[in-house]
Each structure stands twice: as C-alpha cells, then as structure tokens.
Design a protein around this motif. Structure first.
Motif, PDB file in Angstrom:
ATOM      1  N   ARG A 164       0.971 -11.509   5.303  1.00  0.00           N
ATOM      2  CA  ARG A 164       0.701 -12.224   6.550  1.00  0.00           C
ATOM      3  C   ARG A 164       1.980 -12.486   7.338  1.00  0.00           C
ATOM      4  N   GLN A 165       3.032 -12.948   6.639  1.00  0.00           N
ATOM      5  CA  GLN A 165       4.245 -13.379   7.324  1.00  0.00           C
ATOM      6  C   GLN A 165       5.067 -12.215   7.865  1.00  0.00           C
ATOM      7  N   VAL A 166       5.118 -11.111   7.134  1.00  0.00           N
ATOM      8  CA  VAL A 166       5.987  -9.990   7.514  1.00  0.00           C
ATOM      9  C   VAL A 166       5.212  -8.883   8.225  1.00  0.00           C
ATOM     10  N   TYR A 167       4.008  -8.593   7.733  1.00  0.00           N
ATOM     11  CA  TYR A 167       3.266  -7.446   8.245  1.00  0.00           C
ATOM     12  C   TYR A 167       2.131  -7.834   9.193  1.00  0.00           C
ATOM     13  N   GLY A 168       1.822  -9.131   9.277  1.00  0.00           N
ATOM     14  CA  GLY A 168       0.710  -9.534  10.118  1.00  0.00           C
ATOM     15  C   GLY A 168      -0.618  -9.028   9.612  1.00  0.00           C
ATOM     16  N   VAL A 169      -0.717  -8.832   8.301  1.00  0.00           N
ATOM     17  CA  VAL A 169      -1.924  -8.316   7.661  1.00  0.00           C
ATOM     18  C   VAL A 169      -2.591  -9.445   6.883  1.00  0.00           C
ATOM     19  N   ARG A 170      -3.876  -9.598   7.061  1.00  0.00           N
ATOM     20  CA  ARG A 170      -4.599 -10.634   6.312  1.00  0.00           C
ATOM     21  C   ARG A 170      -4.710 -10.230   4.851  1.00  0.00           C
ATOM     22  N   PRO A 171      -4.276 -11.087   3.918  1.00  0.00           N
ATOM     23  CA  PRO A 171      -4.390 -10.753   2.495  1.00  0.00           C
ATOM     24  C   PRO A 171      -5.847 -10.564   2.092  1.00  0.00           C
ATOM     25  N   PRO A 172      -6.098  -9.721   1.119  1.00  0.00           N
ATOM     26  CA  PRO A 172      -7.480  -9.489   0.693  1.00  0.00           C
ATOM     27  C   PRO A 172      -8.091 -10.752   0.100  1.00  0.00           C
ATOM     28  N   SER A 173      -9.387 -10.883   0.273  1.00  0.00           N
ATOM     29  CA  SER A 173     -10.120 -12.021  -0.283  1.00  0.00           C
ATOM     30  C   SER A 173     -11.417 -11.498  -0.900  1.00  0.00           C
ATOM     31  N   PRO A 174     -11.618 -11.759  -2.188  1.00  0.00           N
ATOM     32  CA  PRO A 174     -10.704 -12.460  -3.108  1.00  0.00           C
ATOM     33  C   PRO A 174      -9.481 -11.602  -3.435  1.00  0.00           C
ATOM     34  N   ARG A 175      -8.436 -12.252  -3.927  1.00  0.00           N
ATOM     35  CA  ARG A 175      -7.235 -11.532  -4.287  1.00  0.00           C
ATOM     36  C   ARG A 175      -7.505 -10.615  -5.481  1.00  0.00           C
ATOM     37  N   PRO A 176      -6.993  -9.392  -5.471  1.00  0.00           N
ATOM     38  CA  PRO A 176      -7.124  -8.518  -6.644  1.00  0.00           C
ATOM     39  C   PRO A 176      -6.438  -9.145  -7.856  1.00  0.00           C
ATOM     40  N   ALA A 177      -7.049  -9.015  -8.996  1.00  0.00           N
ATOM     41  CA  ALA A 177      -6.503  -9.598 -10.216  1.00  0.00           C
ATOM     42  C   ALA A 177      -5.278  -8.811 -10.677  1.00  0.00           C
ATOM     43  N   PHE A 178      -4.299  -9.543 -11.207  1.00  0.00           N
ATOM     44  CA  PHE A 178      -3.130  -8.880 -11.762  1.00  0.00           C
ATOM     45  C   PHE A 178      -3.464  -8.245 -13.106  1.00  0.00           C
ATOM     46  N   GLY A 179      -2.827  -7.136 -13.370  1.00  0.00           N
ATOM     47  CA  GLY A 179      -2.894  -6.489 -14.669  1.00  0.00           C
ATOM     48  C   GLY A 179      -1.897  -5.365 -14.682  1.00  0.00           C
ATOM     49  N   HIS A 180      -1.532  -4.904 -15.846  1.00  0.00           N
ATOM     50  CA  HIS A 180      -0.619  -3.768 -15.902  1.00  0.00           C
ATOM     51  C   HIS A 180      -1.331  -2.532 -15.386  1.00  0.00           C
ATOM     52  N   GLY A 181      -0.729  -1.892 -14.385  1.00  0.00           N
ATOM     53  CA  GLY A 181      -1.350  -0.745 -13.761  1.00  0.00           C
ATOM     54  C   GLY A 181      -2.276  -1.084 -12.612  1.00  0.00           C
ATOM     55  N   ALA A 182      -2.421  -2.396 -12.301  1.00  0.00           N
ATOM     56  CA  ALA A 182      -3.246  -2.786 -11.155  1.00  0.00           C
ATOM     57  C   ALA A 182      -2.659  -2.191  -9.881  1.00  0.00           C
ATOM     58  N   HIS A 183      -3.529  -1.885  -8.939  1.00  0.00           N
ATOM     59  CA  HIS A 183      -3.086  -1.222  -7.705  1.00  0.00           C
ATOM     60  C   HIS A 183      -3.860  -1.786  -6.525  1.00  0.00           C
ATOM     61  N   TRP A 184      -3.116  -2.050  -5.435  1.00  0.00           N
ATOM     62  CA  TRP A 184      -3.747  -2.439  -4.180  1.00  0.00           C
ATOM     63  C   TRP A 184      -3.089  -1.680  -3.047  1.00  0.00           C
ATOM     64  N   SER A 185      -3.888  -1.251  -2.091  1.00  0.00           N
ATOM     65  CA  SER A 185      -3.345  -0.638  -0.888  1.00  0.00           C
ATOM     66  C   SER A 185      -4.165  -1.076   0.302  1.00  0.00           C
ATOM     67  N   GLY A 186      -3.492  -1.213   1.430  1.00  0.00           N
ATOM     68  CA  GLY A 186      -4.159  -1.617   2.660  1.00  0.00           C
ATOM     69  C   GLY A 186      -3.449  -1.009   3.851  1.00  0.00           C
ATOM     70  N   THR A 187      -4.073  -1.038   4.964  1.00  0.00           N
ATOM     71  CA  THR A 187      -3.510  -0.450   6.170  1.00  0.00           C
ATOM     72  C   THR A 187      -2.349  -1.289   6.687  1.00  0.00           C
ATOM     73  N   GLY A 188      -1.241  -0.624   6.988  1.00  0.00           N
ATOM     74  CA  GLY A 188      -0.121  -1.309   7.622  1.00  0.00           C
ATOM     75  C   GLY A 188       0.783  -2.085   6.696  1.00  0.00           C
ATOM     76  N   ALA A 189       0.707  -1.851   5.398  1.00  0.00           N
ATOM     77  CA  ALA A 189       1.540  -2.574   4.435  1.00  0.00           C
ATOM     78  C   ALA A 189       1.827  -1.667   3.241  1.00  0.00           C
ATOM     79  N   PRO A 190       2.884  -1.972   2.476  1.00  0.00           N
ATOM     80  CA  PRO A 190       3.186  -1.155   1.297  1.00  0.00           C
ATOM     81  C   PRO A 190       2.105  -1.267   0.229  1.00  0.00           C
ATOM     82  N   GLU A 191       2.014  -0.249  -0.594  1.00  0.00           N
ATOM     83  CA  GLU A 191       1.166  -0.340  -1.780  1.00  0.00           C
ATOM     84  C   GLU A 191       1.763  -1.348  -2.760  1.00  0.00           C
ATOM     85  N   LEU A 192       0.902  -1.943  -3.557  1.00  0.00           N
ATOM     86  CA  LEU A 192       1.332  -2.909  -4.568  1.00  0.00           C
ATOM     87  C   LEU A 192       0.878  -2.424  -5.934  1.00  0.00           C
TER      88      LEU A 192
END
Length: 227
Positions: A164-192
């Motif tokens: 939100r602060q750097v990319y102006g992108v709304r974080p996903p809701s609900p937040r993806p759960a952390f885990g080893h090998g977890a992956h998130w991608s969205g438009t206009g921001a780096p992959e996580l």
C-alpha cells in the motif's frame, strides 16, 4: 541509498530496542569480548538496483548488532550466504565482518526491524515504528525489484503494508498464509516467496535444509529474470 543507510544507523526511535542493543554492545559475548560492537540499527546490504530482495526479521544481538552488517557474524548468516553463493548471488560463501570483501549480485538484504530485539521478538509497535525505513528502502529499489523472499512469518506479514505505502496496491484479503514455498503475485508489485527463517532452530533440526534454500533461490532467480 547511502543517505538512507546513514539515517537508519542513527535512529533512536524505540527506547526498548535502543537500551537492549547498547547493553549487548557493552556487555558483549565472551567469545567477542575483545571486539568493538556496532550497537546501532543495521542498514540493508547489497546493490541499489536489486532485482531480488531478502526480507528478514531483525539483526541478531551478536551478529549484525556486533558487526554492523545484516546476517553477518552468526550461524544464520553462515547458512544464508552459503546458499546465496551456491545460487551465484554472492561472491563468497561466508559473511563474517563488514570488511570481509563480500559482494552481492542482483540482490539486496534487509530486515523489517533494524535493531536487535530482546529474545529476537520485536513488538508490533516497534515493527510499525520501523516500517518507514523498510518502505523507503523498497521505494529506492522499486524500479528494478521483481521478487521478495520473506524469511519467516514476521517478515511475510511485514511485507503487506509495503504494497500500500510503496506501490499503491491494496493488500490481498484475506492475507495469504505464510509457509515455506508460499507464493503470492499481484499486478504492479513484486512477487513474494515464503522461506523458513535461517535460524538455528530451523537449520539444526532439519526443518530447513540447504536443498530447500536452493529451491527457493532458484525460483527467485527465475521469477526475477536473473541468470
């Protein structure tokens, strides 16, 4: 970036963390009693045009808080930089001191909280107070940054406000759960990418193996377009 690193190193915003980092620097661990500790916030390390970033929790009391460089001088750093060397992202497999000649390629490493916290557990308030440093650092590497590897659940959770602060992108809701090998991608921001933290608790027990680290960094390189 140099100006930001200097400003980070001169931060006194969190009284509990200031007291702890300075107490550790005064009392020292027996093995390092003859060394002068850094005893200040620890800035990020790596290239200013990084395509990959590694986000950790906070400096270690007798690692980064002693040497002045993130993940340097402790067992966690031994594991992390050995893996980065195998991946071709570091010129050497060890990180023992700020003047040891280590350089990184296409990579910057930083932490969500910049001071060593007691018991390696910063408070939510300390995390939020420190967040602007993370936001400013990511903003500087934003033009090239493609992938962020979050070491542990704390770092994973600390990334969402950056969207939100750097990319102006709304974080996903609900937040993806952390885990080893977890992956998130969205438009206009780096992959996580999620990776278990390189703590002794994980590496000594086999919860995180060198092969698991190699897989994460291979995926990060592929996603970032790094050869």
């Amino acid at each position: 970036m140099a100006d930001l690193d200097a400003a980070v190193s001169d931060c006194f915003a969190c009284p509990r963390l200031v007291r702890w980092r300075e107490e550790v620097a005064r009392t020292r661990r027996a093995a390092f009693r003859d060394q002068e500790y850094w005893g200040r916030p620890v800035p990020g390390f790596g290239v200013p045009d990084a395509r990959i970033a590694i986000l950790g929790l906070a400096p270690a009391a007798h690692g980064g808080n002693r040497t002045g460089r993130i993940f340097t001088g402790d067992r966690s750093g031994d594991v992390l930089f050995a893996a980065l060397h195998r991946a071709g992202l570091a010129n050497q497999p060890t990180s023992v001191a700020a003047d040891d000649g280590l350089t990184l390629r296409d990579l910057r490493v930083f932490s969500a909280v910049r001071c060593a916290p007691p018991d390696n557990k910063p408070t939510p308030g300390e995390r939020d107070t420190c967040a602007p440093w993370l936001h400013r650092e990511v903003a500087l590497i934003r033009p090239t940054l493609r992938v962020v590897v979050a070491l542990g659940a704390f770092a994973w959770a600390s990334w969402w406000p950056v969207l939100r602060q750097v990319y102006g992108v709304r974080p996903p809701s609900p937040r993806p759960a952390f885990g080893h090998g977890a992956h998130w991608s969205g438009t206009g921001a780096p992959e996580l990418l999620g990776c278990y933290h390189v703590s002794q608790q994980n590496t000594f027990t086999g919860r995180l193996t060198p092969e698991m680290l190699d897989d994460v960094f291979a995926q990060a390189k592929q996603s970032a377009g790094v050869d």
